[in-house]
Write a protein that holds these residues in place. Sequence first.
Motif, mmCIF file in Angstrom:
data_model
loop_
_atom_site.group_PDB
_atom_site.id
_atom_site.type_symbol
_atom_site.label_atom_id
_atom_site.label_comp_id
_atom_site.label_asym_id
_atom_site.label_seq_id
_atom_site.Cartn_x
_atom_site.Cartn_y
_atom_site.Cartn_z
ATOM 1 N N VAL A 17 -0.742 -2.180 7.481
ATOM 2 C CA VAL A 17 -1.802 -1.717 8.488
ATOM 3 C C VAL A 17 -2.821 -1.727 7.580
ATOM 4 O O VAL A 17 -3.185 -0.380 7.013
ATOM 5 C CB VAL A 17 -1.517 -0.754 9.564
ATOM 6 C CG1 VAL A 17 -2.258 -0.346 10.362
ATOM 7 C CG2 VAL A 17 0.239 -1.308 10.461
ATOM 8 N N ASP A 18 -3.789 -2.750 8.218
ATOM 9 C CA ASP A 18 -4.858 -2.842 7.516
ATOM 10 C C ASP A 18 -6.050 -2.121 8.503
ATOM 11 O O ASP A 18 -6.397 -2.647 9.414
ATOM 12 C CB ASP A 18 -6.088 -3.791 6.898
ATOM 13 C CG ASP A 18 -7.222 -3.703 6.106
ATOM 14 O OD1 ASP A 18 -7.437 -2.583 5.259
ATOM 15 O OD2 ASP A 18 -8.467 -4.137 6.865
ATOM 16 N N GLU A 39 1.303 -1.037 0.207
ATOM 17 C CA GLU A 39 -0.045 0.108 0.267
ATOM 18 C C GLU A 39 0.567 1.367 0.512
ATOM 19 O O GLU A 39 0.563 2.039 -1.283
ATOM 20 C CB GLU A 39 -0.908 0.389 1.135
ATOM 21 C CG GLU A 39 -1.841 1.231 1.383
ATOM 22 C CD GLU A 39 -3.117 1.286 1.978
ATOM 23 O OE1 GLU A 39 -3.119 0.136 2.745
ATOM 24 O OE2 GLU A 39 -3.553 2.400 2.007
ATOM 25 N N THR A 53 -5.897 1.562 9.716
ATOM 26 C CA THR A 53 -5.093 2.860 9.684
ATOM 27 C C THR A 53 -5.945 3.639 10.713
ATOM 28 O O THR A 53 -5.275 4.676 11.647
ATOM 29 C CB THR A 53 -4.002 3.230 8.753
ATOM 30 O OG1 THR A 53 -3.405 2.039 7.491
ATOM 31 C CG2 THR A 53 -3.188 4.946 8.877
ATOM 32 N N ASP A 95 -0.561 -5.095 2.766
ATOM 33 C CA ASP A 95 -1.320 -4.158 4.029
ATOM 34 C C ASP A 95 -1.057 -4.166 4.966
ATOM 35 O O ASP A 95 -0.763 -5.079 5.674
ATOM 36 C CB ASP A 95 -3.059 -3.725 3.797
ATOM 37 C CG ASP A 95 -3.705 -2.336 3.863
ATOM 38 O OD1 ASP A 95 -2.577 -2.199 4.671
ATOM 39 O OD2 ASP A 95 -4.791 -2.584 4.222
HETATM 40 CA CA CA Z 1 -3.406 0.454 5.022
#
Ligand code: CA
Length: 269
Positions: free
Chosen positions: A95-96, A77, A98, A93
């Motif tokens: 941190v999904d 990402e 955020t 990803d």
């Molecule tokens: Ca993310």
Amino acid sequence: MTLSITTGVLIQADRWLATAQRIALEAGALMRKQWRQTHTIRSKGYRDIVTETDLAVEQLVIERLKASYPDHAITSEESGAEDSAASIRWLLDPVDGTTNFARSNPNFCITMAAIEGESPVAGVVYDPLRDHLFSARRGGGATLNGKRIQTRDTTQIAEVMFAVDWPRNPAARREMWQYAGKLIEQARTLRALGSAALNIVYVAPGWFDLYMARSLHAWDQTGAAVIAMEAGAVLGTLSGAPWTPSSPDPVVAATPALLEAFYTLQEGI
Ligand code: CA
Ligand code: 2AM
């Protein structure tokens, strides 16, 4: 849905999945350490932010993946798509969720998927605070912390607990509101965790029955989608086109009957 993968890839996929699980656990430990700290938050677009943890986790995972599989490509990402002709690509990803993470709301995860062309091969979703490690490789079933998981046998809209994500764009939000509104009139209830990967993967153990979204990216959804699929879910799209990792508008339903009922309900929108 075809989304077929080659036999040579299938043979190696268990090893790739084990590597992804190990890396997700290591990255999750870093997220756990940092989530209650004060974050450095930078805006990267309308209703879109990035923290120092997104970048640190991304760097860690890319380093580990490159060390294990120098011949594979990575799309992530925050750093984008590596220009490569490699047949296997990792979608990451770091941190999904955020927006949750940045305010210490505990609903977030790391998610990774390996794809061959447009076909998902393996996926991992790790929620570091609850220590939930979801994983699957194509044809191998889905697991949560090593135990096999299966979708709920929901066929009736009246029984449905569904989840959504809200697009950033106001017009797309209005459209999402229409889809969700139509369903909530008849369904049991609606949840929105704020992490697309968690919302999708919760269909796999039967914690949700259905999920829909607009404007997702391949890295948000693919890891969770392969896990949901391997747990028995079916995938469609709001537009009605067949689902692929780059579909921006996935619909994930616990059963084929539910997906059909969903499409019938949404006719005319
Ligand atoms: Ca993310
Ligand atoms: P992110 O946290 O990695 O940015 C929020 O509702 C969920 O949807 C999050 O998982 C968020 O991912 C994801 N998402 C991705 N693209 C989005 C978009 N264009 N609009 C809204 N949410 C998006």
